[in-house]
Design a protein around this motif. Sequence first.
Motif, PDB file in Angstrom:
ATOM      1  N   LEU A   6       0.846  -1.202   0.000  1.00 38.51           N
ATOM      2  CA  LEU A   6       0.000   0.000   0.000  1.00 38.51           C
ATOM      3  C   LEU A   6       0.876   1.244   0.000  1.00 38.51           C
ATOM      4  N   GLY A   7       1.647   1.376  -1.053  1.00 36.50           N
ATOM      5  CA  GLY A   7       2.675   2.386  -1.201  1.00 36.50           C
ATOM      6  C   GLY A   7       3.826   1.734  -1.943  1.00 36.50           C
ATOM      7  N   PRO A   8       5.025   2.293  -1.889  1.00 31.67           N
ATOM      8  CA  PRO A   8       6.180   1.602  -2.466  1.00 31.67           C
ATOM      9  C   PRO A   8       6.355   0.225  -1.816  1.00 31.67           C
ATOM     10  N   PHE A   9       6.752  -0.765  -2.611  1.00 32.46           N
ATOM     11  CA  PHE A   9       6.867  -2.127  -2.100  1.00 32.46           C
ATOM     12  C   PHE A   9       7.968  -2.224  -1.047  1.00 32.46           C
ATOM     13  N   LEU A  10       7.638  -2.904   0.064  1.00 27.00           N
ATOM     14  CA  LEU A  10       8.603  -3.182   1.118  1.00 27.00           C
ATOM     15  C   LEU A  10       8.448  -4.623   1.575  1.00 27.00           C
ATOM     16  N   HIS A  26      13.444  -8.278  -8.203  1.00 24.81           N
ATOM     17  CA  HIS A  26      13.151  -9.058  -7.003  1.00 24.81           C
ATOM     18  C   HIS A  26      11.830  -8.606  -6.390  1.00 24.81           C
ATOM     19  N   ARG A  27      11.635  -7.294  -6.291  1.00 30.61           N
ATOM     20  CA  ARG A  27      10.407  -6.773  -5.703  1.00 30.61           C
ATOM     21  C   ARG A  27       9.191  -7.108  -6.571  1.00 30.61           C
ATOM     22  N   GLN A  28       9.350  -7.003  -7.884  1.00 25.46           N
ATOM     23  CA  GLN A  28       8.258  -7.365  -8.788  1.00 25.46           C
ATOM     24  C   GLN A  28       7.888  -8.833  -8.631  1.00 25.46           C
ATOM     25  N   LEU A  29       8.885  -9.680  -8.517  1.00 26.58           N
ATOM     26  CA  LEU A  29       8.649 -11.107  -8.365  1.00 26.58           C
ATOM     27  C   LEU A  29       7.895 -11.396  -7.072  1.00 26.58           C
ATOM     28  N   LEU A  30       8.317 -10.777  -5.977  1.00 22.66           N
ATOM     29  CA  LEU A  30       7.632 -10.983  -4.706  1.00 22.66           C
ATOM     30  C   LEU A  30       6.197 -10.466  -4.770  1.00 22.66           C
ATOM     31  N   ALA A  31       6.002  -9.325  -5.407  1.00 24.46           N
ATOM     32  CA  ALA A  31       4.654  -8.786  -5.518  1.00 24.46           C
ATOM     33  C   ALA A  31       3.757  -9.726  -6.315  1.00 24.46           C
ATOM     34  N   LEU A 140       2.162   0.489  -5.089  1.00 25.37           N
ATOM     35  CA  LEU A 140       3.173  -0.045  -6.010  1.00 25.37           C
ATOM     36  C   LEU A 140       3.534   0.928  -7.141  1.00 25.37           C
ATOM     37  N   PRO A 141       3.928   2.147  -6.829  1.00 24.34           N
ATOM     38  CA  PRO A 141       4.147   3.144  -7.889  1.00 24.34           C
ATOM     39  C   PRO A 141       5.260   2.781  -8.865  1.00 24.34           C
ATOM     40  N   ALA A 142       6.257   2.023  -8.428  1.00 20.76           N
ATOM     41  CA  ALA A 142       7.380   1.694  -9.310  1.00 20.76           C
ATOM     42  C   ALA A 142       7.149   0.420 -10.111  1.00 20.76           C
ATOM     43  N   MET A 143       5.952  -0.159 -10.001  1.00 23.16           N
ATOM     44  CA  MET A 143       5.696  -1.446 -10.660  1.00 23.16           C
ATOM     45  C   MET A 143       4.580  -1.372 -11.689  1.00 23.16           C
ATOM     46  N   ARG A 144       4.146  -0.165 -12.035  1.00 22.76           N
ATOM     47  CA  ARG A 144       2.991  -0.026 -12.922  1.00 22.76           C
ATOM     48  C   ARG A 144       3.299  -0.472 -14.352  1.00 22.76           C
ATOM     49  N   HIS A 145       4.574  -0.665 -14.690  1.00 19.21           N
ATOM     50  CA  HIS A 145       4.903  -1.130 -16.042  1.00 19.21           C
ATOM     51  C   HIS A 145       4.752  -2.636 -16.183  1.00 19.21           C
ATOM     52  N   VAL A 146       4.544  -3.346 -15.080  1.00 20.21           N
ATOM     53  CA  VAL A 146       4.231  -4.780 -15.136  1.00 20.21           C
ATOM     54  C   VAL A 146       2.710  -4.895 -15.141  1.00 20.21           C
ATOM     55  N   ASP A 147       2.158  -5.372 -16.241  1.00 24.56           N
ATOM     56  CA  ASP A 147       0.713  -5.284 -16.457  1.00 24.56           C
ATOM     57  C   ASP A 147      -0.106  -5.852 -15.306  1.00 24.56           C
ATOM     58  N   GLU A 148       0.258  -7.038 -14.840  1.00 22.34           N
ATOM     59  CA  GLU A 148      -0.520  -7.678 -13.782  1.00 22.34           C
ATOM     60  C   GLU A 148      -0.458  -6.882 -12.484  1.00 22.34           C
ATOM     61  N   LEU A 149       0.703  -6.316 -12.197  1.00 19.83           N
ATOM     62  CA  LEU A 149       0.858  -5.525 -10.980  1.00 19.83           C
ATOM     63  C   LEU A 149       0.185  -4.162 -11.115  1.00 19.83           C
ATOM     64  N   TRP A 152      -3.451  -4.751 -10.381  1.00 24.38           N
ATOM     65  CA  TRP A 152      -3.637  -4.937  -8.937  1.00 24.38           C
ATOM     66  C   TRP A 152      -3.543  -3.604  -8.212  1.00 24.38           C
ATOM     67  N   ALA A 153      -2.554  -2.808  -8.579  1.00 22.07           N
ATOM     68  CA  ALA A 153      -2.377  -1.509  -7.930  1.00 22.07           C
ATOM     69  C   ALA A 153      -3.601  -0.619  -8.147  1.00 22.07           C
ATOM     70  N   GLU A 154      -4.178  -0.645  -9.333  1.00 21.31           N
ATOM     71  CA  GLU A 154      -5.379   0.150  -9.599  1.00 21.31           C
ATOM     72  C   GLU A 154      -6.544  -0.321  -8.736  1.00 21.31           C
ATOM     73  N   ARG A 155      -6.669  -1.636  -8.566  1.00 21.78           N
ATOM     74  CA  ARG A 155      -7.740  -2.157  -7.703  1.00 21.78           C
ATOM     75  C   ARG A 155      -7.529  -1.720  -6.262  1.00 21.78           C
ATOM     76  N   LEU A 156      -6.288  -1.778  -5.802  1.00 21.55           N
ATOM     77  CA  LEU A 156      -5.987  -1.349  -4.436  1.00 21.55           C
ATOM     78  C   LEU A 156      -6.278   0.136  -4.255  1.00 21.55           C
ATOM     79  N   ASP A 157      -5.880   0.948  -5.220  1.00 27.71           N
ATOM     80  CA  ASP A 157      -6.138   2.390  -5.124  1.00 27.71           C
ATOM     81  C   ASP A 157      -7.637   2.673  -5.091  1.00 27.71           C
ATOM     82  N   GLU A 158      -8.414   1.931  -5.874  1.00 23.37           N
ATOM     83  CA  GLU A 158      -9.867   2.134  -5.854  1.00 23.37           C
ATOM     84  C   GLU A 158     -10.455   1.705  -4.511  1.00 23.37           C
ATOM     85  N   ASP A 159      -9.933   0.627  -3.939  1.00 21.83           N
ATOM     86  CA  ASP A 159     -10.388   0.226  -2.604  1.00 21.83           C
ATOM     87  C   ASP A 159     -10.111   1.332  -1.587  1.00 21.83           C
TER      88      ASP A 159
END
Length: 271
Positions: A6-10, A26-31, A140-149, A152-159
């Motif tokens: 819920l923000g940058p990935f940690l 690595h962060r993209q893979l974990l996400a 996940l602001p740094a992961m928006r170029h990965v389509d699946e992520l 997901w990030a858009e769904r989280l932001d809408e929630d």
Amino acid sequence: MFYAVLGPFLAMKHSGDVIAGLAPRHRQLLALFLLNPNTAVHRDRLIDLLWNGRPTKSAPRNLTTYIAQVRRRLSPRDPDLSPLHTLDGGYLLSVPSGSVDAAVFNHFAEQARIARENGDYHNAARMFENALSLWRGDALPAMRHVDELSAWAERLDEDRRAVTEDLFDVRLALGHHHEIVGGLAQWARRHPLRERPHRQLMLALHRSGRTHDASASYQRLRRTLVDRLGTEPSPDTQALHQRILTGDDLPSALTRLCAAHRPSRECDRRS
């Protein structure tokens, strides 16, 4: 291990220390694993997701390298004790209950909505506030170029947007219209096509003795919708405006127009 999306990935240890040395891949893979927690994901599926359906020739070899590196990052003393497991043809990330902030957010939001439905608005407000306190910025602001992520990030932001508006509803039900007018006005400006916060703002202004401002807020919304979408406000919004103009005693049910249990097309308009 605790994971924050819920923000940058940690990724964090139980001590709260952030795990160092995680590269972007690595962060993209974990996400991606967090999208399928405690579920085996086939190698080919991971490759397809990580490279947006256009893998390079080196993608399979690179994935093997990334997996090994992530396992060492998560458990540097003994990679065999890492929560990332290799299975036949794929991998699984072991994610205990309560170890992802998005899941904690959903739990608070669910409990808040139950309290709201039971008329326990004070507890509902507290639970909604707890849910929103978990956010550190856009998901996940740094992961928006990965389509699946990105999806997901858009769904989280809408929630997050929906819960913010749920909290405004609850505070209106508690009679906090004076206190929330400023926040509602700012929120409505940030989301000019979302009718729900504009209805909330109109109601808060009207209850604060600012009926003229409530009507002006409606007119601004109407102009925006007509100019940008070529459509009039929804029947719910028009009905609320009419009741404000005629000075009707607005029932508390109107403070929950477009709540989660009454989804509509208008609820989902984005700014």
